[in-house]
Design a protein around this motif. Structure first.
Motif, PDB file in Angstrom:
ATOM      1  N   GLU A 141       0.949  -1.331   0.065  1.00 18.28           N
ATOM      2  CA  GLU A 141      -0.052   0.070  -0.092  1.00 18.28           C
ATOM      3  C   GLU A 141       0.769   1.131   0.128  1.00 18.28           C
ATOM      4  O   GLU A 141       0.468   2.077  -0.413  1.00 18.28           O
ATOM      5  CB  GLU A 141      -1.056  -0.109   1.135  1.00 18.28           C
ATOM      6  N   ARG A 142       2.136   1.076   0.599  1.00 26.66           N
ATOM      7  CA  ARG A 142       2.954   2.290   0.386  1.00 26.66           C
ATOM      8  C   ARG A 142       3.898   2.395  -0.702  1.00 26.66           C
ATOM      9  O   ARG A 142       3.951   3.446  -1.398  1.00 26.66           O
ATOM     10  CB  ARG A 142       3.962   2.252   1.727  1.00 26.66           C
ATOM     11  N   PHE A 143       4.425   1.194  -1.167  1.00 27.72           N
ATOM     12  CA  PHE A 143       5.318   1.141  -2.520  1.00 27.72           C
ATOM     13  C   PHE A 143       4.557   1.377  -3.705  1.00 27.72           C
ATOM     14  O   PHE A 143       4.949   2.374  -4.501  1.00 27.72           O
ATOM     15  CB  PHE A 143       5.716  -0.250  -2.454  1.00 27.72           C
ATOM     16  N   PHE A 144       3.081   1.135  -3.587  1.00 30.18           N
ATOM     17  CA  PHE A 144       2.534   1.299  -4.838  1.00 30.18           C
ATOM     18  C   PHE A 144       1.139   2.160  -4.479  1.00 30.18           C
ATOM     19  O   PHE A 144       0.111   2.146  -5.099  1.00 30.18           O
ATOM     20  CB  PHE A 144       1.654   0.054  -5.307  1.00 30.18           C
ATOM     21  N   ALA A 145       1.301   3.171  -3.716  1.00 28.26           N
ATOM     22  CA  ALA A 145       0.676   4.054  -3.202  1.00 28.26           C
ATOM     23  C   ALA A 145      -0.153   4.901  -4.489  1.00 28.26           C
ATOM     24  O   ALA A 145      -1.406   4.842  -4.619  1.00 28.26           O
ATOM     25  CB  ALA A 145       0.992   5.242  -2.251  1.00 28.26           C
ATOM     26  N   ARG A 146       0.572   5.280  -5.426  1.00 31.36           N
ATOM     27  CA  ARG A 146      -0.038   6.159  -6.430  1.00 31.36           C
ATOM     28  C   ARG A 146      -0.613   5.204  -7.549  1.00 31.36           C
ATOM     29  O   ARG A 146      -1.859   5.422  -8.099  1.00 31.36           O
ATOM     30  CB  ARG A 146       1.140   6.847  -7.124  1.00 31.36           C
ATOM     31  N   GLU A 147       0.080   4.156  -7.617  1.00 28.05           N
ATOM     32  CA  GLU A 147      -0.533   3.212  -8.874  1.00 28.05           C
ATOM     33  C   GLU A 147      -1.762   2.804  -8.369  1.00 28.05           C
ATOM     34  O   GLU A 147      -3.041   2.416  -9.029  1.00 28.05           O
ATOM     35  CB  GLU A 147       0.389   1.932  -9.067  1.00 28.05           C
ATOM     36  N   LEU A 148      -1.830   2.124  -7.265  1.00 27.66           N
ATOM     37  CA  LEU A 148      -3.117   1.455  -6.488  1.00 27.66           C
ATOM     38  C   LEU A 148      -4.294   2.402  -6.544  1.00 27.66           C
ATOM     39  O   LEU A 148      -5.263   2.521  -6.766  1.00 27.66           O
ATOM     40  CB  LEU A 148      -2.944   0.819  -5.032  1.00 27.66           C
ATOM     41  N   ALA A 149      -3.788   3.558  -6.278  1.00 24.68           N
ATOM     42  CA  ALA A 149      -5.021   4.964  -6.371  1.00 24.68           C
ATOM     43  C   ALA A 149      -5.558   4.904  -7.582  1.00 24.68           C
ATOM     44  O   ALA A 149      -6.834   5.136  -7.852  1.00 24.68           O
ATOM     45  CB  ALA A 149      -4.236   6.384  -5.754  1.00 24.68           C
ATOM     46  N   ARG A 150      -4.683   5.027  -8.716  1.00 27.57           N
ATOM     47  CA  ARG A 150      -5.059   5.264 -10.148  1.00 27.57           C
ATOM     48  C   ARG A 150      -5.993   4.140 -10.613  1.00 27.57           C
ATOM     49  O   ARG A 150      -6.937   4.070 -11.122  1.00 27.57           O
ATOM     50  CB  ARG A 150      -3.952   5.399 -11.008  1.00 27.57           C
ATOM     51  N   LEU A 151      -5.308   2.771 -10.040  1.00 22.59           N
ATOM     52  CA  LEU A 151      -6.189   1.519 -10.507  1.00 22.59           C
ATOM     53  C   LEU A 151      -7.736   1.713  -9.818  1.00 22.59           C
ATOM     54  O   LEU A 151      -8.677   1.348 -10.322  1.00 22.59           O
ATOM     55  CB  LEU A 151      -5.572   0.198 -10.331  1.00 22.59           C
ATOM     56  N   ARG A 152      -7.739   1.961  -8.472  1.00 18.43           N
ATOM     57  CA  ARG A 152      -8.780   2.242  -7.497  1.00 18.43           C
ATOM     58  C   ARG A 152      -9.778   3.119  -8.647  1.00 18.43           C
ATOM     59  O   ARG A 152     -11.121   2.701  -8.757  1.00 18.43           O
ATOM     60  CB  ARG A 152      -8.680   2.444  -6.491  1.00 18.43           C
ATOM     61  N   ALA A 153      -9.206   4.228  -8.888  1.00 18.43           N
ATOM     62  CA  ALA A 153     -10.061   5.310  -9.297  1.00 18.43           C
ATOM     63  C   ALA A 153     -10.672   4.909 -10.763  1.00 18.43           C
ATOM     64  O   ALA A 153     -11.891   5.345 -10.934  1.00 18.43           O
ATOM     65  CB  ALA A 153      -9.220   6.650  -9.520  1.00 18.43           C
ATOM     66  N   GLN A 154     -10.098   4.222 -11.510  1.00 17.26           N
ATOM     67  CA  GLN A 154     -10.674   3.454 -12.694  1.00 17.26           C
ATOM     68  C   GLN A 154     -11.711   2.255 -12.538  1.00 17.26           C
ATOM     69  O   GLN A 154     -12.028   1.458 -13.580  1.00 17.26           O
ATOM     70  CB  GLN A 154      -9.641   2.842 -13.546  1.00 17.26           C
ATOM     71  N   GLY A 155     -11.790   1.876 -11.047  1.00 14.01           N
ATOM     72  CA  GLY A 155     -12.718   0.671 -11.032  1.00 14.01           C
ATOM     73  C   GLY A 155     -12.203  -0.559 -11.216  1.00 14.01           C
ATOM     74  O   GLY A 155     -12.925  -1.511 -11.489  1.00 14.01           O
ATOM     75  N   LEU A 156     -10.904  -0.808 -11.284  1.00 16.85           N
ATOM     76  CA  LEU A 156     -10.210  -1.980 -11.775  1.00 16.85           C
ATOM     77  C   LEU A 156      -9.781  -2.906 -10.597  1.00 16.85           C
ATOM     78  O   LEU A 156      -9.429  -4.052 -10.704  1.00 16.85           O
ATOM     79  CB  LEU A 156      -8.763  -1.665 -12.330  1.00 16.85           C
ATOM     80  N   LEU A 157      -9.998  -2.511  -9.268  1.00 21.80           N
ATOM     81  CA  LEU A 157      -9.682  -3.184  -8.229  1.00 21.80           C
ATOM     82  C   LEU A 157     -10.839  -3.282  -7.195  1.00 21.80           C
ATOM     83  O   LEU A 157     -11.672  -2.451  -7.017  1.00 21.80           O
ATOM     84  CB  LEU A 157      -8.611  -2.469  -7.280  1.00 21.80           C
ATOM     85  N   VAL A 158     -10.797  -4.278  -6.238  1.00 22.15           N
ATOM     86  CA  VAL A 158     -11.746  -4.492  -5.367  1.00 22.15           C
ATOM     87  C   VAL A 158     -10.976  -4.734  -3.847  1.00 22.15           C
ATOM     88  O   VAL A 158      -9.978  -5.667  -3.962  1.00 22.15           O
ATOM     89  CB  VAL A 158     -12.685  -5.799  -5.582  1.00 22.15           C
ATOM     90  N   ASP A 159     -11.426  -3.921  -2.890  1.00 20.10           N
ATOM     91  CA  ASP A 159     -10.781  -4.099  -1.685  1.00 20.10           C
ATOM     92  C   ASP A 159     -11.359  -5.221  -0.866  1.00 20.10           C
ATOM     93  O   ASP A 159     -12.414  -4.991  -0.542  1.00 20.10           O
ATOM     94  CB  ASP A 159     -10.557  -2.619  -0.799  1.00 20.10           C
TER      95      ASP A 159
END
Ligand code: SF4
Length: 369
Positions: free
Chosen positions: A328-346
């Motif tokens: 969550e820290r290493f990929f903070a920006r990447e995961l935020a972008r993927l979440r914003a595009q609806g590509l991830l589920v938490d």
């Protein structure tokens, strides 16, 4: 373990394959034996083994016996041992030799389609009834887990033909299905046809719709969609591939085989003759043509991408334990972008691809890698 021999080369295939002749087979297996002796640590035994290629069960019966001789004593008790086979050429006695000699328990059959017209388009020489016979042989010989490969979005394939392929496949009650959208690789016969404008793949939209149908039908039939291209009935996930998706180390032997040992990626000589000559003159270590030490950041990125291809997804605690990195820290920006595009589920402690993320897995790869 790469066994490169195939009866005929498929036009979409970019694996290093070769025609079988007895002299070539004997030399190849001698080289494989030498590579195993020189590269595998003394006393080391594999917990999972995948005989792929090529078509391992295309080896002659003496070739299969030699394979057993090379690897018996190298495979741990209870290991998962898989081999790939062509439905047209599968013989019970070869299957039995691998089962009794090396503990083979999984078989992967290249069914691909059940429509003669589509099999012809794929350059496959087996018939639909060969798949049914091969499944019966595998079951009679006690294969515990049976995989069928399916290819979809074949040029000219109609939606009704996909449904018929899925009906036929499910009627054979496989334990595992690997379903691939047809892709065109450079350097293949298909690649040349596409470059010359003679072959047109279905559009991205059609590919996505077909994939959605495959997923829907297999899930409705009780399969778990546990990796982008792989579906298993409960208890039949492929342990070998699961280790690979966790980016755990592995040895690959034979021409073109890849290894990942102690943070070093290696690839063997792709051409069969170059591989055999290198081993004959320089010993098993000379099989390796390329070595690359992975920078830590790249290892972290690859591990995250591979994890996200699976239904389990990126498990934060495991990532921390195995790599010492909080994703969550290493990929903070990447995961935020993927979440914003609806590509991830938490989910608690992990994150995995959404249905949309599975569809756009290539975009996820670009983001993470
Ligand atoms: S059988 Fe498999 S490995 Fe052999 S040519 Fe066809 S796709 Fe390639």
């Amino acid at each position: 373990m790469h066994l490169p021999f195939c009866a005929r080369r498929c036009p979409y295939c970019d694996f290093p394959t070769a025609h079988l002749d007895a002299g070539r087979e004997a030399r190849y297996l001698d080289a494989l034996a030498r590579e195993a002796r020189d590269r595998l640590p003394p006393g080391w035994r594999a917990r999972t083994v995948f005989f792929g290629g090529g078509t391992p069960l295309e080896l002659t019966t003496p070739g299969i016996e030699r394979l057993v001789e090379i690897f018996s004593g190298r495979i741990a008790r209870g290991a998962e041992v898989t081999a790939e086979a062509n439905p047209r050429t599968l013989l019970a006695r070869k299957l039995r030799a691998l089962r009794d000699g090396l503990g083979l328990c999984r078989l992967s059959l290249g069914a691909q389609s059940f429509r003669p017209r589509l099999l012809a388009a794929l350059g496959r020489f087996h018939r639909p009834e060969d798949v049914r016979k091969a499944v019966a042989v595998a079951r009679a010989e006690g294969v515990r887990s049976l995989n069928l490969d399916l290819i979809f979005a074949i040029p000219g394939q109609r939606p009704s033909e996909l449904e018929e392929d899925l009906d036929a496949l499910l009627s054979l009650r496989p334990d595992h299905v690997s379903a691939y959208c047809l892709t065109v690789e450079e350097g293949t016969a298909y690649g040349r046809s596409a470059a010359a404008g003679r072959l047109r793949l279905p559009s991205d939209g059609v590919q996505a719709r077909y994939f959605a149908r495959v997923r829907c039908r297999l899930r409705a039939a009780g399969f778990q969609h546990y990796e982008i291209s792989n579906f298993a009935r409960p208890g039949h996930r492929c342990r070998h591939n699961q280790r690979t998706w966790r980016n755990h180390p592995y040895y690959g032997l034979g021409n073109g085989a890849a290894s990942h040992v102690a943070g070093v990626r290696m690839r063997n000589h792709p051409e069969l003759d170059a591989y055999v000559e290198a081993v004959e003159t320089g010993g098993g270590e000379a099989a390796v043509a390329e070595r690359e030490e992975l920078p830590f950041a790249r290892k972290v990125r690859e591990t995250a991408y591979l994890a996200l291809r699976t239904s389990e997804g990126l498990v934060r605690a495991r990532f921390l334990r195995e790599l010492g990195v909080d994703p969550e820290r290493f990929f903070a920006r990447e995961l935020a972008r993927l979440r914003a595009q609806g590509l991830l589920v938490d989910k608690p402690g992990r994150v995995h691809l959404s249905g949309r993320g599975v569809r756009f897995a290539d975009a996820v790869a670009v983001e993470l890698l």
